[in-house]
Design a protein around this motif. Structure first.
Motif, short mmCIF file in Angstrom:
data_model
loop_
_atom_site.label_atom_id
_atom_site.label_comp_id
_atom_site.label_asym_id
_atom_site.label_seq_id
_atom_site.Cartn_x
_atom_site.Cartn_y
_atom_site.Cartn_z
N CYS A 185 13.48 9.26 4.53
CA CYS A 185 13.92 7.73 4.40
C CYS A 185 13.07 7.14 3.43
CB CYS A 185 13.99 7.31 5.78
SG CYS A 185 12.35 7.23 6.87
N PHE A 186 12.00 7.73 2.77
CA PHE A 186 11.31 7.12 1.94
C PHE A 186 11.75 7.47 0.37
CE2 PHE A 186 8.38 6.74 5.21
CZ PHE A 186 7.86 5.19 4.94
N ASN A 187 12.79 8.28 0.28
CA ASN A 187 13.33 8.75 -0.88
C ASN A 187 14.30 7.63 -1.50
OD1 ASN A 187 12.08 11.08 -1.07
ND2 ASN A 187 13.71 12.23 -0.49
N TRP A 224 -2.38 12.23 7.11
CA TRP A 224 -1.63 12.59 6.13
C TRP A 224 -0.98 11.62 4.96
CZ3 TRP A 224 -3.31 17.37 4.49
CH2 TRP A 224 -4.07 18.17 5.50
N CYS A 225 -1.29 10.38 5.52
CA CYS A 225 -0.93 9.31 4.58
C CYS A 225 -1.93 9.02 3.40
CB CYS A 225 -0.61 8.00 5.31
SG CYS A 225 -0.18 6.50 4.26
N PRO A 226 -1.51 9.14 2.12
CA PRO A 226 -2.64 8.96 1.24
C PRO A 226 -2.88 7.57 1.19
CG PRO A 226 -0.46 9.30 0.49
CD PRO A 226 -0.43 9.58 1.59
N ALA A 227 -2.12 6.56 1.65
CA ALA A 227 -2.79 5.21 1.66
C ALA A 227 -3.42 4.83 2.87
CB ALA A 227 -1.50 4.33 1.45
N GLY A 228 -3.70 5.97 3.97
CA GLY A 228 -4.39 5.50 5.12
C GLY A 228 -3.49 4.63 6.13
N ILE A 229 -2.32 4.39 5.80
CA ILE A 229 -1.62 3.50 6.70
C ILE A 229 -1.28 3.91 8.22
CG2 ILE A 229 0.79 2.29 7.34
CD1 ILE A 229 1.21 2.34 3.87
N ASP A 230 -1.79 3.15 9.00
CA ASP A 230 -1.76 3.39 10.24
C ASP A 230 -0.84 3.07 11.20
OD1 ASP A 230 -2.71 3.58 13.24
OD2 ASP A 230 -4.90 3.35 12.76
N ARG A 281 0.78 -1.23 -0.14
CA ARG A 281 -0.04 0.11 -0.11
C ARG A 281 0.78 1.35 -0.14
NH1 ARG A 281 -3.02 -0.33 5.02
NH2 ARG A 281 -1.40 -1.68 5.94
N CYS A 282 2.21 1.27 0.50
CA CYS A 282 2.75 2.40 0.51
C CYS A 282 3.39 2.89 -0.58
CB CYS A 282 3.86 2.18 1.81
SG CYS A 282 5.17 3.56 1.86
N LEU A 283 3.41 4.25 -0.75
CA LEU A 283 3.54 4.98 -2.22
C LEU A 283 5.09 5.34 -2.11
CD1 LEU A 283 0.41 6.86 -2.58
CD2 LEU A 283 0.74 4.62 -3.75
N SER A 284 5.82 5.26 -0.77
CA SER A 284 6.78 5.95 -0.67
C SER A 284 7.01 7.59 -1.05
CB SER A 284 8.12 5.15 -1.58
OG SER A 284 8.68 4.01 -0.73
N CYS A 285 5.82 8.09 -0.67
CA CYS A 285 5.68 9.47 -1.10
C CYS A 285 6.50 10.39 0.05
CB CYS A 285 4.24 9.85 -1.14
SG CYS A 285 3.36 9.89 0.72
N GLY A 286 6.76 10.00 1.24
CA GLY A 286 7.41 10.92 2.26
C GLY A 286 6.46 11.73 3.00
N ASN A 287 5.31 11.77 2.70
CA ASN A 287 4.17 12.67 3.29
C ASN A 287 4.32 12.29 5.02
OD1 ASN A 287 3.00 13.93 1.26
ND2 ASN A 287 0.83 13.18 1.76
N CYS A 288 4.42 11.39 5.47
CA CYS A 288 4.48 10.93 6.80
C CYS A 288 5.95 11.70 7.43
CB CYS A 288 4.69 9.25 6.92
SG CYS A 288 5.69 8.51 5.96
N THR A 289 6.79 11.63 6.58
CA THR A 289 8.11 11.96 7.37
C THR A 289 8.21 13.64 7.38
OG1 THR A 289 9.33 11.59 5.20
CG2 THR A 289 9.68 10.08 6.96
S1 SF4 Z 1 2.90 8.81 3.76
FE1 SF4 Z 1 1.90 6.53 3.78
S2 SF4 Z 1 2.18 6.10 1.51
FE2 SF4 Z 1 3.41 8.08 1.78
S3 SF4 Z 1 5.62 7.16 2.28
FE3 SF4 Z 1 4.37 7.42 4.18
S4 SF4 Z 1 3.33 5.38 4.79
FE4 SF4 Z 1 4.19 5.26 2.59
#
Ligand code: SF4
Ligand code: SF4
Length: 373
Positions: free
Chosen positions: A300-302, A350-356, A261-269
């Motif tokens: 760290c998602f880049n 703010w995770c577009p995939a809704g990961i909790d 599910r994770c898009l590696s978008c980096g929103n979370c960080t």
């Molecule tokens: S915000 Fe969600 S989708 Fe984006 S990197 Fe973080 S966990 Fe992955």
């Protein structure tokens, strides 16, 4: 100084006194559908009566009939962007014919920080600031860029009476009420504010406000309000010892499931108030004679964040998510004596995939979460 009472109609005095004390004042305001900190000189610009509805992958505001100014839970921006800038010039270099050292002159670009007072800071964000203080100021090498902004900051925190569904600060010990780390701290009640000082700077401002001694009834009411807000939080992190469990689960199947599910978008960080990963870049000026060296937020998602000798050490979302969680909840404890999570819940909303994040951490470290989304 004892707890004082400030009437709602005197809240404007707080802004006036802060301005007269030499601070530019920032406070929560509505902008593009979110609550963010911006310059403010009139309490009419505060998000009065607004509440936030936050769920995994969702952040909404709603106007209510409440007359309170601070009835919202945190928005996307914490104090981090004010102290640890998203893009910070570190130093410049200029080619000067008559200079020694091969003709180059280097200058550091430590900012002349503008004294800034921020009102309405949430307890979790004060906790996050104290964590970043430890990283940037109290470690072996003091970061002068962060320190300049931090020394110029005055905080007016407000204990939370209305938590979002994504908040879990009670379980990390960072909210919904504060013990320390602020200059001024307020509790908002329907009848007005309880206000106390947490620093000498705070005492000086408090002395200039039209306050009266707070009654025991009001003080008890504020404590009850905070306790009630904590009880309403459904999310939680198991405990500070979960790091040992997490490190024993490096091959857990769930890392793979999250990565689906994770898009590696980096929103979370980006929204996390404690994350501090960065990269450094060079900007050459068009005259060909000078250059400036910048520090910019990274994540760290880049893919390029873990490149060594031309290869990415973490070349999949699975490895990057595992790195983010194991650092935040695991090795951070070895580095700083506590986890890097203050339970603000931003990375959930703010995770577009809704990961909790807390649900995944609890599940991986041994307990499957039971709360309803
Ligand atoms: S915000 Fe969600 S989708 Fe984006 S990197 Fe973080 S966990 Fe992955
Ligand atoms: S990990 Fe998530 S909940 Fe914890 S401090 Fe960072 S953004 Fe907030």
């Amino acid at each position: 100084m004892a707890v004082q009472f400030l009437a709602p109609e005197s809240l404007q005095n707080l802004l006036t006194v802060l301005e007269a004390s030499g601070y530019q004042v920032m406070g929560p305001q509505l902008s593009e559908g979110a609550i963010v900190y911006d310059h403010i000189n009139d309490v009419a610009d505060l998000p009065r009566g607004i509440e936030t509805l936050q769920k995994p992958g969702s952040y909404k505001l709603q106007q209510t009939s409440s007359t309170r100014f601070f009835n919202w839970a945190n928005g996307p921006a914490a104090l981090k962007p004010l102290l640890y800038k998203a893009r910070q010039a570190l130093w410049s270099c200029e080619q000067v014919a008559q200079a020694v050292n091969g003709g180059f002159v280097f200058k550091d670009l430590v900012p002349q920080a503008v004294p800034t007072a921020v009102i309405g800071v949430r307890p979790c964000d004060i906790a996050a600031m104290l964590i970043q203080d430890e990283h940037f100021i109290q470690s072996e090498y003091c970061d002068p860029y962060y320190k300049a902004e931090r020394d110029a900051l005055f905080t007016v925190a407000v204990n939370c009476s209305s938590c979002a569904e994504t908040c879990f600060c009670a379980s990390t010990g960072d909210g919904p009420s504060l013990d320390d780390g602020y200059d001024l701290l307020m509790d908002e009640l329907d009848s007005g504010f309880l206000i106390r000082a947490g620093s000498t700077k705070g005492e000086q401002v408090l002395k200039k406000l039209p306050v009266t001694a707070a009654s025991e009834d009001l003080t008890a009411m504020a404590a009850e309000q905070s306790a009630h807000a904590a009880e309403k939080q459904k999310r939680y992190l198991l405990d500070e010892n979960m790091h040992a469990n997490l490190f024993s689960q490096l091959d857990n199947r769930r890392w793979h499931d999250i990565a689906e599910r994770c898009l590696s978008c980096g929103n979370c960080t980006s929204v996390c108030p404690t994350c501090f990963c960065h990269r450094e870049t060079e900007q050459a000026e068009l005259d060909g004679q000078s250059t400036r060296h910048f520090r910019e937020w990274s994540s760290c998602f880049n893919a390029d964040h873990s490149v060594m000798h031309g290869h990415s050490l973490r070349d999949s979302s699975e490895l990057r998510y595992r790195q983010w969680m194991l650092h935040k909840l695991g090795s951070w404890i070895y580095q700083y004596g506590r986890s890097g999570c203050v339970g603000c819940g931003r990375c959930i909303a703010w995770c577009p995939a809704g990961i909790d994040f807390p649900a995944e951490a609890n599940a991986i470290s041994g307990e499957v979460e039971l709360w309803e989304a």
